[in-house]
Design a protein around this motif. Sequence first.
Motif: not given
Length: 230
Positions: A120-127, A216-230
């Motif tokens: 969402p912030d425009g950065s690339q998810d490198e994980n 744990d917690g990365y996969v959520t009902a709405d998608g993914y919690n990217s803050s856990l892998v940044q």
Amino acid sequence: MSENTNESRTWHKWPRSIALLSLLVVVPLAGCGDASKTDSDTDQKGQAKSEEKADEKAASKEDLEEEFGDVETPESELTDITEEVTVMKVEDGDTIVVNGENGEETITLALADAPELTLPDGSQDENFGMKARDYSRSMLEGATLLFERSDSKDEDGNATGYIWMKNGVDHVNFNKGLIEKGLARLAETSDAKYTDEFREAESQAKAEKKDIWSIDGYVTADGYNSSLVQ
């Protein structure tokens, strides 16, 4: 005597002349033979290279089974429900651009929700986002495959459906493969055709903590919690 000598000399010159003429005829013919052989060798080498490239492009049954397990869906079951498409580009793990009956179009893989490549912030998810994209790219980009079109559209109005990887008379559902490898979660939609078997694949990946299920917690009902892998 002098006359006979001249005749004798003239007589002996003929064989040499004939031999020379023979050489002039044989040498070009031999050259043609070599050229013909060279052309034939070149054609055979070109054909061998083409076949080698085709073999490199088409995944073998062993490759598919190593990636996805037993491959058992025969082409006869897919003929009436699929169309042949060529994958032009892989945008992310579950979004690809294909060229098929409707021309070039963007499609979303049904029931398989991979992490977004662009956050969402425009950065690339490198994980996991990049890992899912790279995997789909390595398996699909440039390949001609079967596409089973779904009746539903994604939120952007793109077509959705299932990619079937082709290997002779056998096929494997690539969407399901993404879920089995832990590179996508099951996306519940109105298209429930393969939901049960996809849910089983997800349960197995989750139990084995594969990739997206390893945190744990990365996969959520709405998608993914990217803050856990940044």
